[in-house]
Design an enzyme around this catalytic site. Structure first.
Site, PDB file in Angstrom:
ATOM      1  N   HIS A 294       0.843  -1.191   0.000  1.00  0.00           N
ATOM      2  CA  HIS A 294       0.000   0.000   0.000  1.00  0.00           C
ATOM      3  C   HIS A 294       0.882   1.246   0.000  1.00  0.00           C
ATOM      4  O   HIS A 294       1.613   1.497   0.956  1.00  0.00           O
ATOM      5  CB  HIS A 294      -0.902   0.006   1.231  1.00  0.00           C
ATOM      6  CG  HIS A 294      -2.039  -0.957   1.158  1.00  0.00           C
ATOM      7  ND1 HIS A 294      -2.501  -1.661   2.249  1.00  0.00           N
ATOM      8  CD2 HIS A 294      -2.823  -1.338   0.113  1.00  0.00           C
ATOM      9  CE1 HIS A 294      -3.514  -2.433   1.881  1.00  0.00           C
ATOM     10  NE2 HIS A 294      -3.718  -2.244   0.591  1.00  0.00           N
ATOM     11  N   TYR A 467       3.478   0.276   5.067  1.00  0.00           N
ATOM     12  CA  TYR A 467       4.009  -0.892   5.791  1.00  0.00           C
ATOM     13  C   TYR A 467       3.196  -2.175   5.602  1.00  0.00           C
ATOM     14  O   TYR A 467       3.061  -2.962   6.537  1.00  0.00           O
ATOM     15  CB  TYR A 467       4.120  -0.596   7.299  1.00  0.00           C
ATOM     16  CG  TYR A 467       4.525   0.796   7.658  1.00  0.00           C
ATOM     17  CD1 TYR A 467       5.768   1.304   7.272  1.00  0.00           C
ATOM     18  CD2 TYR A 467       3.683   1.637   8.372  1.00  0.00           C
ATOM     19  CE1 TYR A 467       6.153   2.603   7.597  1.00  0.00           C
ATOM     20  CE2 TYR A 467       4.058   2.929   8.702  1.00  0.00           C
ATOM     21  CZ  TYR A 467       5.290   3.412   8.311  1.00  0.00           C
ATOM     22  OH  TYR A 467       5.657   4.685   8.631  1.00  0.00           O
ATOM     23  N   HIS A 468       2.732  -2.441   4.383  1.00  0.00           N
ATOM     24  CA  HIS A 468       1.910  -3.640   4.171  1.00  0.00           C
ATOM     25  C   HIS A 468       2.409  -4.508   3.015  1.00  0.00           C
ATOM     26  O   HIS A 468       1.622  -4.893   2.151  1.00  0.00           O
ATOM     27  CB  HIS A 468       0.448  -3.237   3.902  1.00  0.00           C
ATOM     28  CG  HIS A 468      -0.186  -2.449   5.000  1.00  0.00           C
ATOM     29  ND1 HIS A 468      -1.255  -1.602   4.790  1.00  0.00           N
ATOM     30  CD2 HIS A 468       0.091  -2.394   6.325  1.00  0.00           C
ATOM     31  CE1 HIS A 468      -1.613  -1.047   5.936  1.00  0.00           C
ATOM     32  NE2 HIS A 468      -0.809  -1.508   6.884  1.00  0.00           N
ATOM     33  N   PRO A 469       3.690  -4.890   2.966  1.00  0.00           N
ATOM     34  CA  PRO A 469       4.156  -5.737   1.861  1.00  0.00           C
ATOM     35  C   PRO A 469       3.620  -7.161   1.979  1.00  0.00           C
ATOM     36  O   PRO A 469       3.605  -7.745   3.062  1.00  0.00           O
ATOM     37  CB  PRO A 469       5.679  -5.707   2.010  1.00  0.00           C
ATOM     38  CG  PRO A 469       5.912  -5.457   3.468  1.00  0.00           C
ATOM     39  CD  PRO A 469       4.792  -4.546   3.898  1.00  0.00           C
TER      40      PRO A 469
END
Length: 530
Positions: A294, A467-469
Protein backbone atom coordinates in the site's frame (compact mmCIF):
# COMPACT_ATOMS: atom_id res chain seq x y z
CA UNK A 1 18.09 -28.07 24.20
CA UNK A 2 17.03 -31.15 22.19
CA UNK A 3 18.73 -31.77 18.87
CA UNK A 4 15.50 -32.84 17.17
CA UNK A 5 12.07 -31.22 17.02
CA UNK A 6 8.78 -32.07 15.42
CA UNK A 7 8.36 -28.56 14.06
CA UNK A 8 10.85 -25.76 13.51
CA UNK A 9 9.33 -22.31 13.05
CA UNK A 10 11.50 -19.65 11.44
CA UNK A 11 10.47 -16.16 12.55
CA UNK A 12 8.68 -15.17 15.76
CA UNK A 13 6.55 -12.48 14.17
CA UNK A 14 2.81 -12.09 13.81
CA UNK A 15 2.42 -15.60 12.35
CA UNK A 16 5.28 -17.45 14.03
CA UNK A 17 4.10 -16.69 17.57
CA UNK A 18 0.64 -18.05 16.72
CA UNK A 19 2.12 -21.27 15.38
CA UNK A 20 4.39 -21.71 18.39
CA UNK A 21 1.42 -21.43 20.74
CA UNK A 22 -0.98 -23.64 18.84
CA UNK A 23 1.44 -26.43 17.92
CA UNK A 24 2.89 -26.66 21.42
CA UNK A 25 -0.58 -27.11 22.95
CA UNK A 26 0.08 -30.84 22.57
CA UNK A 27 2.73 -31.59 25.24
CA UNK A 28 4.10 -34.43 23.12
CA UNK A 29 4.87 -32.11 20.20
CA UNK A 30 8.34 -30.57 20.30
CA UNK A 31 8.53 -27.07 18.83
CA UNK A 32 11.52 -24.83 18.16
CA UNK A 33 10.91 -21.14 17.44
CA UNK A 34 13.84 -19.19 15.98
CA UNK A 35 13.89 -15.37 15.88
CA UNK A 36 16.62 -13.19 14.36
CA UNK A 37 15.90 -10.28 16.69
CA UNK A 38 15.95 -9.89 20.49
CA UNK A 39 13.26 -10.34 23.11
CA UNK A 40 10.56 -7.66 23.20
CA UNK A 41 11.89 -5.91 26.29
CA UNK A 42 12.16 -2.31 25.12
CA UNK A 43 9.62 -0.14 27.00
CA UNK A 44 8.70 1.77 23.83
CA UNK A 45 7.31 -1.48 22.43
CA UNK A 46 4.77 -1.85 25.21
CA UNK A 47 3.75 1.80 25.65
CA UNK A 48 1.53 2.37 22.58
CA UNK A 49 2.66 5.94 21.95
CA UNK A 50 6.22 4.61 21.85
CA UNK A 51 5.50 3.65 18.24
CA UNK A 52 6.64 7.17 17.30
CA UNK A 53 10.02 6.52 18.95
CA UNK A 54 10.60 3.03 17.59
CA UNK A 55 11.47 4.42 14.15
CA UNK A 56 14.93 5.20 15.50
CA UNK A 57 15.47 1.88 17.30
CA UNK A 58 17.51 -0.11 14.79
CA UNK A 59 17.86 -3.09 17.13
CA UNK A 60 14.22 -4.10 16.68
CA UNK A 61 13.93 -3.30 12.98
CA UNK A 62 15.26 -4.93 9.82
CA UNK A 63 15.64 -1.36 8.50
CA UNK A 64 15.09 -2.14 4.82
CA UNK A 65 15.33 0.28 1.92
CA UNK A 66 13.92 -0.18 -1.54
CA UNK A 67 15.94 0.20 -4.68
CA UNK A 68 15.46 3.62 -6.30
CA UNK A 69 11.84 3.79 -7.41
CA UNK A 70 11.60 5.00 -11.03
CA UNK A 71 8.04 6.31 -10.67
CA UNK A 72 8.74 8.11 -7.40
CA UNK A 73 11.50 10.45 -8.59
CA UNK A 74 14.03 7.62 -8.15
CA UNK A 75 13.70 7.93 -4.40
CA UNK A 76 14.80 5.14 -2.04
CA UNK A 77 11.91 4.35 0.32
CA UNK A 78 12.39 3.14 3.88
CA UNK A 79 10.65 -0.13 4.75
CA UNK A 80 10.71 -0.83 8.50
CA UNK A 81 9.93 -4.44 9.45
CA UNK A 82 9.95 -5.87 12.96
CA UNK A 83 13.08 -7.76 14.01
CA UNK A 84 12.06 -8.71 17.55
CA UNK A 85 9.71 -11.16 19.25
CA UNK A 86 6.32 -10.25 17.84
CA UNK A 87 7.82 -9.03 14.57
CA UNK A 88 6.02 -6.08 13.04
CA UNK A 89 3.17 -6.48 15.53
CA UNK A 90 5.67 -5.16 18.11
CA UNK A 91 6.38 -1.94 16.18
CA UNK A 92 3.15 -1.19 14.26
CA UNK A 93 0.35 1.28 15.05
CA UNK A 94 -1.88 -1.51 16.42
CA UNK A 95 -4.90 -0.81 14.16
CA UNK A 96 -7.05 -3.94 14.12
CA UNK A 97 -8.42 -4.29 10.60
CA UNK A 98 -9.43 -7.48 8.81
CA UNK A 99 -10.27 -6.14 5.35
CA UNK A 100 -13.42 -6.81 3.35
CA UNK A 101 -15.22 -10.12 2.83
CA UNK A 102 -14.68 -9.65 -0.90
CA UNK A 103 -10.91 -9.77 -0.41
CA UNK A 104 -11.05 -13.36 0.76
CA UNK A 105 -13.74 -14.42 -1.68
CA UNK A 106 -11.41 -13.03 -4.34
CA UNK A 107 -8.58 -15.21 -3.05
CA UNK A 108 -10.77 -18.30 -3.29
CA UNK A 109 -12.03 -17.38 -6.76
CA UNK A 110 -8.42 -17.01 -7.91
CA UNK A 111 -7.59 -20.54 -6.74
CA UNK A 112 -6.88 -20.30 -3.00
CA UNK A 113 -9.54 -22.81 -2.09
CA UNK A 114 -10.62 -22.81 1.53
CA UNK A 115 -9.70 -19.16 2.08
CA UNK A 116 -13.08 -17.55 1.30
CA UNK A 117 -14.68 -15.23 3.85
CA UNK A 118 -16.92 -17.88 5.42
CA UNK A 119 -13.89 -20.14 5.88
CA UNK A 120 -11.61 -17.53 7.45
CA UNK A 121 -14.11 -15.72 9.69
CA UNK A 122 -14.02 -18.45 12.38
CA UNK A 123 -10.25 -17.98 12.65
CA UNK A 124 -10.55 -14.23 13.03
CA UNK A 125 -13.06 -14.85 15.81
CA UNK A 126 -10.91 -17.57 17.41
CA UNK A 127 -7.93 -15.23 17.67
CA UNK A 128 -9.87 -12.26 19.03
CA UNK A 129 -10.70 -11.15 22.56
CA UNK A 130 -12.73 -8.03 21.84
CA UNK A 131 -13.47 -5.73 24.75
CA UNK A 132 -16.96 -5.13 23.35
CA UNK A 133 -17.85 -8.80 23.64
CA UNK A 134 -18.86 -11.64 21.37
CA UNK A 135 -21.16 -11.52 18.34
CA UNK A 136 -21.50 -13.09 14.90
CA UNK A 137 -18.41 -11.25 13.62
CA UNK A 138 -16.27 -10.90 16.76
CA UNK A 139 -14.72 -13.20 19.33
CA UNK A 140 -14.28 -12.57 23.03
CA UNK A 141 -12.27 -15.60 24.16
CA UNK A 142 -9.16 -15.51 21.96
CA UNK A 143 -5.64 -14.55 23.03
CA UNK A 144 -5.42 -11.33 20.97
CA UNK A 145 -6.87 -8.42 22.93
CA UNK A 146 -8.75 -5.91 20.76
CA UNK A 147 -9.85 -2.77 22.56
CA UNK A 148 -11.19 0.74 22.22
CA UNK A 149 -8.58 3.43 22.75
CA UNK A 150 -8.29 4.68 26.32
CA UNK A 151 -7.24 8.15 25.23
CA UNK A 152 -7.84 10.14 22.06
CA UNK A 153 -6.73 13.59 20.98
CA UNK A 154 -9.54 16.14 20.43
CA UNK A 155 -8.44 16.57 16.82
CA UNK A 156 -9.34 12.95 16.09
CA UNK A 157 -12.99 13.76 16.88
CA UNK A 158 -12.68 16.84 14.65
CA UNK A 159 -11.49 14.63 11.78
CA UNK A 160 -14.46 12.28 12.19
CA UNK A 161 -16.85 15.23 12.25
CA UNK A 162 -15.19 16.66 9.13
CA UNK A 163 -15.84 13.38 7.35
CA UNK A 164 -19.52 13.57 8.35
CA UNK A 165 -19.69 17.12 7.01
CA UNK A 166 -18.17 15.89 3.76
CA UNK A 167 -21.02 13.41 3.39
CA UNK A 168 -19.49 10.22 4.74
CA UNK A 169 -21.14 7.90 7.24
CA UNK A 170 -19.93 7.34 10.77
CA UNK A 171 -18.68 3.83 11.49
CA UNK A 172 -18.04 2.55 14.99
CA UNK A 173 -16.67 -0.81 13.82
CA UNK A 174 -14.58 -1.14 10.68
CA UNK A 175 -14.72 -4.92 11.15
CA UNK A 176 -18.51 -4.95 11.42
CA UNK A 177 -21.21 -5.47 8.79
CA UNK A 178 -19.83 -2.58 6.69
CA UNK A 179 -16.26 -1.35 6.50
CA UNK A 180 -17.04 1.99 4.91
CA UNK A 181 -17.25 5.22 6.87
CA UNK A 182 -15.18 7.09 9.47
CA UNK A 183 -14.52 6.54 13.14
CA UNK A 184 -11.95 5.45 15.70
CA UNK A 185 -9.79 2.40 15.17
CA UNK A 186 -9.98 -0.48 17.58
CA UNK A 187 -6.46 -1.48 18.56
CA UNK A 188 -4.51 -4.54 19.64
CA UNK A 189 -4.10 -3.43 23.24
CA UNK A 190 -4.58 -5.06 26.62
CA UNK A 191 -5.19 -2.73 29.56
CA UNK A 192 -3.72 0.18 27.66
CA UNK A 193 -0.55 -1.67 26.60
CA UNK A 194 0.39 -3.11 23.21
CA UNK A 195 -0.85 -6.64 22.68
CA UNK A 196 1.55 -7.94 20.02
CA UNK A 197 1.46 -11.52 18.82
CA UNK A 198 4.31 -12.18 21.27
CA UNK A 199 2.24 -10.88 24.18
CA UNK A 200 -0.94 -12.61 23.02
CA UNK A 201 0.42 -15.99 21.93
CA UNK A 202 4.00 -16.44 23.10
CA UNK A 203 3.89 -15.17 26.68
CA UNK A 204 1.21 -17.70 27.78
CA UNK A 205 3.22 -20.56 26.23
CA UNK A 206 6.73 -19.68 27.40
CA UNK A 207 6.82 -22.14 30.27
CA UNK A 208 5.79 -25.17 28.23
CA UNK A 209 8.58 -27.74 28.40
CA UNK A 210 8.07 -28.69 24.76
CA UNK A 211 8.50 -25.16 23.37
CA UNK A 212 12.00 -23.79 22.91
CA UNK A 213 12.58 -20.17 21.86
CA UNK A 214 15.91 -18.96 20.45
CA UNK A 215 16.45 -15.24 19.86
CA UNK A 216 19.22 -13.34 18.09
CA UNK A 217 19.62 -16.30 15.76
CA UNK A 218 19.86 -15.87 12.00
CA UNK A 219 18.77 -18.82 9.85
CA UNK A 220 21.01 -19.12 6.81
CA UNK A 221 19.50 -22.17 5.13
CA UNK A 222 16.75 -24.75 5.24
CA UNK A 223 18.31 -28.16 4.74
CA UNK A 224 16.59 -30.16 2.00
CA UNK A 225 17.38 -33.82 1.34
CA UNK A 226 15.80 -35.88 -1.41
CA UNK A 227 13.09 -33.31 -1.95
CA UNK A 228 12.18 -32.96 1.72
CA UNK A 229 12.93 -30.21 4.25
CA UNK A 230 14.80 -31.83 7.11
CA UNK A 231 15.92 -28.93 9.30
CA UNK A 232 17.64 -25.56 9.47
CA UNK A 233 21.12 -24.11 9.80
CA UNK A 234 21.38 -20.98 11.93
CA UNK A 235 24.00 -18.89 13.70
CA UNK A 236 23.82 -17.44 17.18
CA UNK A 237 26.51 -15.95 19.40
CA UNK A 238 29.18 -16.57 16.80
CA UNK A 239 28.42 -20.29 16.50
CA UNK A 240 26.61 -22.29 13.81
CA UNK A 241 23.93 -24.86 14.61
CA UNK A 242 21.98 -27.46 12.68
CA UNK A 243 18.60 -28.52 14.05
CA UNK A 244 16.55 -31.38 12.61
CA UNK A 245 12.79 -31.29 12.07
CA UNK A 246 11.05 -34.65 12.11
CA UNK A 247 7.75 -33.39 10.73
CA UNK A 248 7.91 -29.96 9.11
CA UNK A 249 9.82 -26.70 8.76
CA UNK A 250 7.47 -23.71 8.94
CA UNK A 251 8.74 -20.50 7.38
CA UNK A 252 7.21 -17.34 8.88
CA UNK A 253 9.79 -14.69 8.08
CA UNK A 254 7.41 -12.29 6.34
CA UNK A 255 7.12 -10.95 2.82
CA UNK A 256 10.83 -10.07 2.57
CA UNK A 257 12.64 -12.72 4.60
CA UNK A 258 10.59 -15.78 3.63
CA UNK A 259 11.29 -15.61 -0.11
CA UNK A 260 14.90 -14.69 0.61
CA UNK A 261 15.41 -17.80 2.73
CA UNK A 262 13.67 -20.01 0.18
CA UNK A 263 16.06 -18.76 -2.47
CA UNK A 264 19.09 -19.16 -0.22
CA UNK A 265 17.95 -22.77 0.30
CA UNK A 266 17.76 -23.45 -3.44
CA UNK A 267 14.05 -22.86 -4.00
CA UNK A 268 13.42 -20.00 -6.39
CA UNK A 269 14.06 -18.72 -9.92
CA UNK A 270 16.81 -20.99 -11.23
CA UNK A 271 18.67 -18.31 -13.21
CA UNK A 272 18.80 -15.99 -10.21
CA UNK A 273 20.04 -18.76 -7.91
CA UNK A 274 22.77 -19.81 -10.30
CA UNK A 275 24.01 -16.23 -10.58
CA UNK A 276 24.66 -16.34 -6.84
CA UNK A 277 26.27 -19.77 -6.94
CA UNK A 278 23.34 -21.46 -5.17
CA UNK A 279 22.49 -25.04 -6.09
CA UNK A 280 18.98 -25.23 -7.53
CA UNK A 281 16.84 -27.64 -5.53
CA UNK A 282 13.51 -26.57 -7.06
CA UNK A 283 13.06 -24.10 -9.91
CA UNK A 284 10.25 -21.88 -8.59
CA UNK A 285 10.13 -18.74 -10.77
CA UNK A 286 7.46 -16.99 -8.68
CA UNK A 287 9.41 -16.91 -5.41
CA UNK A 288 10.02 -13.24 -4.66
CA UNK A 289 7.61 -12.09 -7.38
CA UNK A 290 4.08 -10.63 -7.02
CA UNK A 291 5.27 -8.08 -4.43
CA UNK A 292 2.48 -5.68 -3.45
CA UNK A 293 2.30 -2.85 -0.96
CA UNK A 294 0.00 0.00 0.00
CA UNK A 295 1.50 3.29 -1.15
CA UNK A 296 0.49 6.19 1.08
CA UNK A 297 0.34 9.95 0.60
CA UNK A 298 0.37 12.31 3.59
CA UNK A 299 -1.38 15.67 3.59
CA UNK A 300 -0.09 17.97 6.35
CA UNK A 301 -1.65 21.15 7.74
CA UNK A 302 -0.49 23.55 10.44
CA UNK A 303 -2.69 23.85 13.51
CA UNK A 304 -3.41 27.24 15.03
CA UNK A 305 -4.00 25.64 18.42
CA UNK A 306 -1.49 23.70 20.52
CA UNK A 307 -3.62 20.61 20.92
CA UNK A 308 -1.51 18.27 18.80
CA UNK A 309 1.05 15.68 19.89
CA UNK A 310 3.92 17.60 18.31
CA UNK A 311 5.26 19.22 21.47
CA UNK A 312 4.37 16.73 24.16
CA UNK A 313 7.03 16.07 26.75
CA UNK A 314 8.25 12.49 26.41
CA UNK A 315 9.08 12.43 30.12
CA UNK A 316 5.61 13.58 31.16
CA UNK A 317 3.89 11.16 28.79
CA UNK A 318 5.95 8.21 30.06
CA UNK A 319 5.47 9.27 33.71
CA UNK A 320 1.69 9.42 33.39
CA UNK A 321 1.58 6.18 31.45
CA UNK A 322 3.74 4.00 33.67
CA UNK A 323 2.89 5.53 37.05
CA UNK A 324 -0.79 6.31 36.51
CA UNK A 325 -2.18 3.03 35.23
CA UNK A 326 -1.40 3.15 31.52
CA UNK A 327 -3.38 6.35 31.07
CA UNK A 328 -3.13 9.53 29.04
CA UNK A 329 -1.47 10.11 25.66
CA UNK A 330 0.97 7.27 26.30
CA UNK A 331 -1.87 4.82 25.61
CA UNK A 332 -2.60 6.37 22.21
CA UNK A 333 -1.61 4.56 19.04
CA UNK A 334 -1.21 8.06 17.49
CA UNK A 335 -3.24 7.02 14.39
CA UNK A 336 -6.43 7.08 16.42
CA UNK A 337 -9.10 7.81 13.80
CA UNK A 338 -9.54 6.87 10.19
CA UNK A 339 -11.92 5.74 7.56
CA UNK A 340 -12.66 3.73 4.46
CA UNK A 341 -14.07 5.29 1.30
CA UNK A 342 -15.36 3.85 -1.95
CA UNK A 343 -14.18 6.39 -4.49
CA UNK A 344 -15.85 7.22 -7.80
CA UNK A 345 -13.15 5.15 -9.51
CA UNK A 346 -13.83 1.93 -7.55
CA UNK A 347 -14.47 -1.05 -9.87
CA UNK A 348 -16.43 -3.05 -7.26
CA UNK A 349 -18.34 -2.55 -4.03
CA UNK A 350 -15.30 -2.56 -1.73
CA UNK A 351 -13.75 0.55 -0.24
CA UNK A 352 -10.64 1.47 -2.22
CA UNK A 353 -9.17 4.26 -0.06
CA UNK A 354 -8.13 4.06 3.60
CA UNK A 355 -7.36 6.99 5.90
CA UNK A 356 -5.27 7.17 9.07
CA UNK A 357 -5.51 10.51 10.85
CA UNK A 358 -2.58 11.62 13.02
CA UNK A 359 -2.95 14.67 15.32
CA UNK A 360 0.68 15.60 14.70
CA UNK A 361 2.90 16.49 11.75
CA UNK A 362 4.25 13.26 10.33
CA UNK A 363 6.86 13.56 7.60
CA UNK A 364 9.14 10.77 6.39
CA UNK A 365 7.72 8.25 8.89
CA UNK A 366 8.24 10.73 11.71
CA UNK A 367 11.99 10.82 11.11
CA UNK A 368 11.85 14.43 9.88
CA UNK A 369 10.60 16.63 12.71
CA UNK A 370 8.81 19.80 11.67
CA UNK A 371 8.53 22.93 13.81
CA UNK A 372 5.23 24.00 15.30
CA UNK A 373 1.92 22.18 15.52
CA UNK A 374 -0.07 20.39 12.86
CA UNK A 375 -2.02 17.36 11.78
CA UNK A 376 -1.71 14.71 9.08
CA UNK A 377 -4.05 12.66 6.91
CA UNK A 378 -2.58 9.43 5.58
CA UNK A 379 -4.43 8.12 2.53
CA UNK A 380 -3.63 4.96 0.60
CA UNK A 381 -5.08 3.15 -2.40
CA UNK A 382 -6.10 -0.27 -1.17
CA UNK A 383 -5.99 -2.35 -4.36
CA UNK A 384 -2.85 -1.44 -6.32
CA UNK A 385 -2.34 -3.04 -9.72
CA UNK A 386 1.44 -2.57 -9.76
CA UNK A 387 3.66 -5.52 -8.89
CA UNK A 388 7.25 -5.59 -7.68
CA UNK A 389 9.82 -8.27 -6.97
CA UNK A 390 12.79 -9.17 -4.79
CA UNK A 391 16.30 -10.14 -5.89
CA UNK A 392 19.16 -11.76 -4.06
CA UNK A 393 22.35 -9.71 -3.98
CA UNK A 394 24.47 -12.56 -2.64
CA UNK A 395 24.28 -16.08 -1.22
CA UNK A 396 24.58 -14.75 2.34
CA UNK A 397 21.61 -14.46 4.71
CA UNK A 398 23.28 -11.43 6.24
CA UNK A 399 22.94 -9.40 3.04
CA UNK A 400 19.59 -7.71 2.48
CA UNK A 401 17.70 -8.50 -0.71
CA UNK A 402 17.11 -5.85 -3.34
CA UNK A 403 13.52 -4.63 -3.01
CA UNK A 404 12.03 -3.49 -6.30
CA UNK A 405 8.64 -2.27 -5.10
CA UNK A 406 7.82 -0.96 -8.59
CA UNK A 407 5.16 1.43 -7.34
CA UNK A 408 2.87 3.15 -9.86
CA UNK A 409 4.07 0.91 -12.69
CA UNK A 410 0.77 -0.48 -13.97
CA UNK A 411 0.36 0.01 -17.70
CA UNK A 412 -2.97 1.84 -17.39
CA UNK A 413 -1.68 4.37 -14.88
CA UNK A 414 -4.62 3.57 -12.63
CA UNK A 415 -2.53 3.46 -9.45
CA UNK A 416 -1.42 7.05 -10.00
CA UNK A 417 -4.99 8.16 -10.69
CA UNK A 418 -5.99 6.65 -7.36
CA UNK A 419 -3.10 8.27 -5.49
CA UNK A 420 -4.15 11.65 -6.88
CA UNK A 421 -7.68 10.85 -5.74
CA UNK A 422 -6.31 10.04 -2.26
CA UNK A 423 -4.63 13.44 -2.07
CA UNK A 424 -7.78 15.24 -3.27
CA UNK A 425 -9.99 13.45 -0.73
CA UNK A 426 -7.60 14.35 2.09
CA UNK A 427 -7.69 18.01 1.10
CA UNK A 428 -11.51 17.89 0.97
CA UNK A 429 -11.65 16.60 4.54
CA UNK A 430 -9.32 19.30 5.80
CA UNK A 431 -11.49 22.01 4.18
CA UNK A 432 -14.56 21.12 6.22
CA UNK A 433 -16.02 23.50 8.79
CA UNK A 434 -14.98 21.22 11.67
CA UNK A 435 -11.36 22.26 11.11
CA UNK A 436 -12.06 26.01 10.96
CA UNK A 437 -10.92 26.60 14.54
CA UNK A 438 -7.63 24.75 13.96
CA UNK A 439 -6.70 25.26 10.32
CA UNK A 440 -3.39 26.99 9.72
CA UNK A 441 -1.33 27.13 6.56
CA UNK A 442 -0.93 24.02 4.41
CA UNK A 443 2.43 22.25 4.68
CA UNK A 444 2.37 19.35 2.20
CA UNK A 445 1.32 20.17 -0.41
CA UNK A 446 2.10 23.81 0.19
CA UNK A 447 -0.69 25.03 -2.13
CA UNK A 448 -4.37 24.16 -2.13
CA UNK A 449 -5.01 24.89 -5.82
CA UNK A 450 -2.91 22.14 -7.41
CA UNK A 451 -4.04 20.58 -10.67
CA UNK A 452 -4.20 16.81 -11.05
CA UNK A 453 -0.87 16.89 -12.87
CA UNK A 454 0.68 18.88 -10.02
CA UNK A 455 -0.79 16.47 -7.46
CA UNK A 456 0.80 13.61 -9.40
CA UNK A 457 4.15 15.39 -9.03
CA UNK A 458 3.45 15.76 -5.31
CA UNK A 459 2.80 12.02 -5.07
CA UNK A 460 6.05 11.22 -6.87
CA UNK A 461 7.94 13.49 -4.49
CA UNK A 462 6.34 12.50 -1.17
CA UNK A 463 4.50 9.15 -1.24
CA UNK A 464 5.79 6.45 1.12
CA UNK A 465 4.93 2.92 2.20
CA UNK A 466 2.28 2.39 4.84
CA UNK A 467 4.01 -0.89 5.79
CA UNK A 468 1.91 -3.64 4.17
CA UNK A 469 4.16 -5.74 1.86
CA UNK A 470 2.63 -9.07 0.82
CA UNK A 471 2.44 -11.63 -1.96
CA UNK A 472 6.01 -12.82 -2.56
CA UNK A 473 5.20 -16.51 -1.91
CA UNK A 474 1.78 -16.48 -3.51
CA UNK A 475 -0.79 -19.10 -2.55
CA UNK A 476 -2.89 -20.83 -5.21
CA UNK A 477 -3.72 -24.05 -6.97
CA UNK A 478 -2.02 -23.18 -10.26
CA UNK A 479 1.37 -24.72 -10.96
CA UNK A 480 3.12 -21.35 -10.87
CA UNK A 481 2.04 -20.53 -7.30
CA UNK A 482 4.75 -20.86 -4.66
CA UNK A 483 2.54 -22.63 -2.12
CA UNK A 484 -0.71 -24.54 -2.47
CA UNK A 485 -3.89 -23.79 -0.54
CA UNK A 486 -2.52 -25.70 2.43
CA UNK A 487 0.56 -23.44 2.31
CA UNK A 488 2.88 -26.30 1.31
CA UNK A 489 5.82 -25.27 -0.85
CA UNK A 490 5.49 -26.80 -4.28
CA UNK A 491 8.12 -29.40 -5.05
CA UNK A 492 9.37 -29.72 -1.46
CA UNK A 493 7.84 -31.98 1.18
CA UNK A 494 7.75 -30.99 4.83
CA UNK A 495 7.97 -27.24 4.16
CA UNK A 496 5.29 -24.57 4.45
CA UNK A 497 5.26 -20.78 4.26
CA UNK A 498 2.89 -19.16 6.75
CA UNK A 499 2.86 -15.35 6.79
CA UNK A 500 1.76 -12.34 4.71
CA UNK A 501 3.89 -13.46 1.77
CA UNK A 502 1.29 -16.10 0.84
CA UNK A 503 -1.50 -13.55 0.28
CA UNK A 504 -2.41 -13.63 -3.43
CA UNK A 505 -3.50 -9.99 -3.28
CA UNK A 506 -3.56 -7.23 -0.69
CA UNK A 507 -6.51 -7.03 1.66
CA UNK A 508 -8.53 -3.84 2.08
CA UNK A 509 -6.62 -2.49 5.06
CA UNK A 510 -3.87 -3.23 7.55
CA UNK A 511 -2.29 -6.67 7.27
CA UNK A 512 -1.53 -7.71 10.85
CA UNK A 513 -4.91 -9.22 11.76
CA UNK A 514 -5.12 -11.15 8.44
CA UNK A 515 -1.62 -12.54 9.01
CA UNK A 516 -2.61 -13.79 12.46
CA UNK A 517 -5.71 -15.36 10.92
CA UNK A 518 -3.56 -17.12 8.30
CA UNK A 519 -1.42 -18.65 11.05
CA UNK A 520 -4.46 -19.69 13.08
CA UNK A 521 -5.90 -21.57 10.11
CA UNK A 522 -2.49 -22.96 9.18
CA UNK A 523 -2.15 -24.48 12.65
CA UNK A 524 -5.32 -26.46 11.98
CA UNK A 525 -4.14 -27.45 8.49
CA UNK A 526 -0.89 -28.77 9.98
CA UNK A 527 -2.74 -30.77 12.63
CA UNK A 528 -5.25 -32.17 10.13
CA UNK A 529 -8.22 -30.35 11.65
CA UNK A 530 -9.42 -28.74 8.41
Amino acid sequence: MPTEFDYIIIGAGSAGCVLANRLSEDPDTRVLLIEAGPRDLHPFIHMPAGVSKLVNKKGVNWDYDTAPEPNLDNRVLWWPRGKVLGGSSSINAMCYIRGAAGDYDGWAAAGASGWDWNAVLPYFRRSERNSRGDDALHGSMGPLYVSDLRYTNPLSAVFIEAARQAGYAANGDFNGPSQQGFGYYQVTQKNGARCSSAVAYLDPARERHNLHIVTKALVSRITIENGRATGVVYSSGGRAYHQHAQREVLLSGGAINSPQLLMLSGVGPADQLRRQGIEVVADAPQVGQNLQDHLDICTLQHSTQRVTYDRLSDIVVAFNYYLRGHSGPGSSNIAEAGGFVRSDLAPDDRADVQFHFVPAMLDDHGRHRLRGDGYTAHACFLHPRSRGHLELVSASAGDKVRINANYLSDAEGFDMKMMVECAKLSRTLFKQKAFDAYRGKPIFPAREDLSDAELAEFVRAKAETVYHPVGTCRMGEDAASVVDSQLRVRGIDGLRVIDASVMPTLVSGNTNAPTIMIAERASDLIRGRV
